[in-house]
Design an enzyme around this catalytic site. Structure first.
Site, short mmCIF file in Angstrom:
data_model
loop_
_atom_site.label_atom_id
_atom_site.label_comp_id
_atom_site.label_asym_id
_atom_site.label_seq_id
_atom_site.Cartn_x
_atom_site.Cartn_y
_atom_site.Cartn_z
CB SER A 22 8.18 -11.29 49.84
OG SER A 22 8.23 -10.78 51.14
CG HIS A 72 3.16 -10.40 51.24
ND1 HIS A 72 3.80 -9.40 50.55
CD2 HIS A 72 4.15 -11.24 51.65
CE1 HIS A 72 5.10 -9.62 50.55
NE2 HIS A 72 5.34 -10.74 51.20
#
Length: 394
Positions: free
Chosen positions: A232, A375
């Protein structure tokens, strides 16, 4: 009559719902992609040789990303020292040796210390190849849990790699108020006054570079087989680190999205406006000029991936992580990989059509996978990353 607190709550809910509706998750709404040319320099010359790429075009691109996106990455300092602390008792003692390293950097009579942890295999012969994770999550909590998948120490060392990690808190806290509390206040305060000055992501990349400085001194680590890894926001920093520091053999960005691997001009999922509004301390001030105006950028993220050539690059996505734009990440890799094939003549073959199903593409120098799920950085991601590294170091 409604109370003020109830009114504010209703307003917040309506605003949040409205904001989410503005997010584009439809391919039919993606603008036509008109991307800046990788191979034409500022003077209009077409770059066709490794020498011209390395001496001319690559520095131009790094300069563009410095000015418009990530800000400066100063590396001048007066002194650097390494204090190594052997740690016999830790949660991974059955399969790994732990070395804690205090990296202290001094500049203008001020100093900052990075706390690096390195877990090496108990079996096998050193020097070991190494992965460094740029962590924006609590490192003590992560390393204290043997079942943790974000940084699965047993999985990494069992494959013959050392597993290193540091917390970005040591260089620039991941917080819009406190982000200056690390090296920006202590070592490089002048950067805060510059529109293209260092901010959070460049500071994190700087921290990873100092870890590499240490790897070069440790005989149990093979610094020529080192990979910098980020998930990320950490993936954004890993890409910027790998672009600026050619000592890294592999750069890995897991679900790095906007400002990472994903093409900004697609305006899919998270956008420049969204990321600059929510995380204004990650990027240089100049980047905010492109809020809602991605088409005005003199660059796009495929050009950042291209600056890594001919060293290996690995991009990973997740099917349910549409916010990070998996297709945009893949397209950026495919476009950036043309430097590997056209300039360095490394055979690269990536499909033209993007596959939204679980798949893995591993080649010499370039790799990608799309996994199921949301995610996160998982043991599945690490399995694929390590498989890719095995291929590069074979």
């Amino acid at each position: 009559m409604k109370s003020p607190s109830l009114f504010l709550l209703l307003f917040a809910l309506v605003f949040s719902a409205s904001a989410q509706q503005d997010v584009n998750y439809e391919e039919t709404q993606v603008p036509d992609l008109i991307l800046p040319d990788l191979f034409v320099d500022f003077q209009g010359n077409r770059i066709i040789t490794p020498n011209a790429w390395e001496s001319k075009r690559r520095p131009e691109l790094l300069g563009l990303f410095t000015r418009h996106v990530y800000g400066q990455l100063p590396t001048d300092f007066d002194q650097q020292s390494f204090e190594v602390v052997e740690t016999p008792n830790h949660p991974h003692v059955e399969y790994a040796n732990l070395k804690k390293v205090n990296i202290t950097v001094s500049r203008n009579s001020n100093s900052q210390t990075i706390h690096l942890q390195i877990y090496s295999p108990k079996t096998g012969k050193d020097p070991f190849p190494v992965f460094l994770l740029i962590s924006h999550r609590d490192v003590e909590k992560i390393t204290g849990d043997p079942e943790n998948q974000f940084f699965p120490i047993h999985q990494i060392v069992s494959r013959g790699y050392a597993a290193a990690i540091f917390d970005v808190e040591d260089v620039s806290p991941d917080d819009k108020i406190r982000f200056t509390d690390g090296i920006l206040n202590t070592l490089y305060p002048e950067q805060l006054t510059l529109p293209d000055g260092m901010r959070g992501l460049s500071a994190w990349a700087w921290g990873a570079m100092r870890a590499m400085d240490y790897f070069e001194t440790d005989k149990s680590i093979d610094e020529h087989k080192a990979g910098v890894v980020g998930h990320s926001r950490g993936g954004k920093a890993a890409l910027w680190c790998g672009a600026n520091d050619t000592r890294w053999a592999i750069t890995v960005a897991n679900e790095s999205g906007c400002g990472g691997a994903a093409l900004s001009r697609r305006k899919f999922g998270e956008t420049i406006d969204r990321i600059n509004t929510t995380f204004p301390y990650w990027f240089t001030d100049n980047f905010k000029k492109y809020n809602g105006l991605e088409e005005n950028l003199p660059l796009d993220q495929h050009q950042l991936i291209a600056t890594l050539a001919p060293r290996a690059v690995y991009i990973a996505s997740a099917i349910e992580d549409q916010w990070s734009d998996p297709k945009g990440e893949y397209l950026s890799l495919k476009l950036g990989a043309s430097v590997y094939s056209e300039i360095y003549k490394i055979p690269i073959s990536l499909p033209d059509q993007y596959n939204y199903f679980l798949h893995t593409l591993h080649q010499k120098s370039v790799g990608y996978h799309l996994r199921e799920g949301k995610h996160d950085l998982t043991s599945y991601d690490w399995e694929k990353i390590i498989d890719f590294a095995d291929l590069q170091f074979d």
